[in-house]
Design an enzyme around this catalytic site. Sequence first.
Site, short mmCIF file in Angstrom:
data_model
loop_
_atom_site.label_atom_id
_atom_site.label_comp_id
_atom_site.label_asym_id
_atom_site.label_seq_id
_atom_site.Cartn_x
_atom_site.Cartn_y
_atom_site.Cartn_z
N GLU A 1 67.43 62.18 40.99
CA GLU A 1 66.03 62.49 40.79
C GLU A 1 65.15 61.49 41.53
OE1 GLU A 1 63.81 61.55 37.67
OE2 GLU A 1 62.40 63.19 37.98
N CYS B 1 64.68 58.86 31.97
CA CYS B 1 63.40 59.52 32.24
C CYS B 1 62.80 59.97 30.91
CB CYS B 1 63.65 60.72 33.15
SG CYS B 1 62.27 61.88 33.22
FE1 SF4 Z 1 58.11 59.92 34.50
FE2 SF4 Z 1 59.15 61.29 36.58
FE3 SF4 Z 1 59.90 58.75 35.99
FE4 SF4 Z 1 60.64 60.80 34.45
S1 SF4 Z 1 61.22 60.43 36.58
S2 SF4 Z 1 59.91 58.82 33.77
S3 SF4 Z 1 58.76 62.04 34.49
S4 SF4 Z 1 57.88 59.46 36.69
FE FE Z 2 60.03 63.70 38.31
#
Ligand code: SF4
Ligand code: FE
Length: 503
Positions: free
Chosen positions: A444, A98
Amino acid sequence: MKIETGDQYIDSLRGRNLKVYLFGERVEEPVDHPIMRPSINAVAETYDLGVRAPELATVISPFTGERVSRFLNICTSTRDLVLQNKMQRKLGQNTGTCFQRCVGMDASNALYSTTYEMDEAHGTAYHDRFKTFLTDMHRHNYVVGGAMTDVKGDRSLAPHQQADPDMFVRVVRRDDQGVYISGAKAHQTGCVNSHWMLVMPTMRLSEADRDYAIIGAVPVDAEGITYIYGRQSCDMRAMEGGSIDTGNNLYGGQEAMVIFDEVFIPHERIFMDGEYDYAALLVERFTAYHRRSYVCKSGVGDVLIGAAANIAEMNGVPKASHIKDKLVEMTHLNETIYATGIAASYQGYATKSGCYLCDDMIANVCKHHVTKLPYEIARLAQDLAGGMMVTMPSEADLNHPEIGALIKKYLKAKESVPVEDRMRMLRLIENMTLGRNAVGYLTESMHGAGSPQAQRIQIGRAMQLEYKKRLSRVLAGIDSIDERETIDELTGYFERVFRVPEA
Ligand code: SF4
Ligand code: FE
């Protein structure tokens, strides 16, 4: 100074007076902390990609006339929306994690149109204030984070009903200069790595929640903010000094809990104050953008598919038909994520402010896929990796004067592949499916931008069952074919689907 490169970005983070805690200790300089540094490197890569591929990762700012990061862009076309997704896939490929900047990007776009419509309804002046704030961000090419998810306390109670009123961020005090906010935001991606933070409500609010209807921008080092860094699976490996066992030694994600204790926001940086009736619109628009931003996971998936193909080759079995078939399946799942995300952008449309919003239905479908498909891709990668991924000796053993030779002898697979390379590839798969970067790639993916049920609610709201029932009644011969015109009046969501795209 305007930040242009990754190195300049990293320098800009040094020497700030942030109150960051990790493992019960205050961190003097996050930039130099071995656990935090990979997350900073991931954000730095968003700048460096802008240097290497300016068309993909930067735009000309309408406010300053200079090139700025695409993460700061307000979309004024479907092309802008689509290019965000392409940049996200590329950054997922380059970092395998991320890169933390999409929350601020999506929050800024949602705020741009919401403040415009709020001003129309309430006679407020938030939109121009927000543009002034954005101009300042563009001038410095800053990283703007978004802080939305409150800690929420008892999930069955509204903010004003909580036993502890701080379960949602709220205004606790006012003076003639501005407001003071208290409360806490959980899971804040990249917050320590940002320069500014947009603090926003997390859900629909009622009149009794008026104090919670607050949106404002704060510098991340504002007085009264404490960060408690989230630890990640296998994070201590970064403290061991090697480069194999960490799996991905360069890049990582970052989440922290952010606690606000009477943090001041001056009037000029307040973009909602009491207009509770616009909280839901802001959240819905933000989630629409953010749920299609999860095409980032298709870029990360590309790395994992590559790692799975590599390990099969290193094990000497790249041609086995079941292995090829598993790689095809992984690719099919991965492209499904990308396809839905980018389709949501291609189906974008203009809001009253001129800012483009992506298609809410398909964005929700994208994110809903993301709550499932990376788990299956990860399962297949582990299948191809074999059990050695989790029973393998450590880097210290490999480097040991005696047992190192034993490891090199007995972990040998294909003759031409050095054992260390095979170990590195296995550790990367471990990192992405069980270790630090599994935080971003798996859990996540499940909960970020809303847990699975949140998408099902949105999909259920927009699914136009009445319309679909009528279509079927006509073809089944129950309703007359002359009914079609009245059916078309019901189309709702489908009006957007059938809209003729711009040339
Ligand atoms: Fe972007 Fe959210 Fe993906 Fe992280 S998890 S890269 S902040 S969209
Ligand atoms: Fe996120």
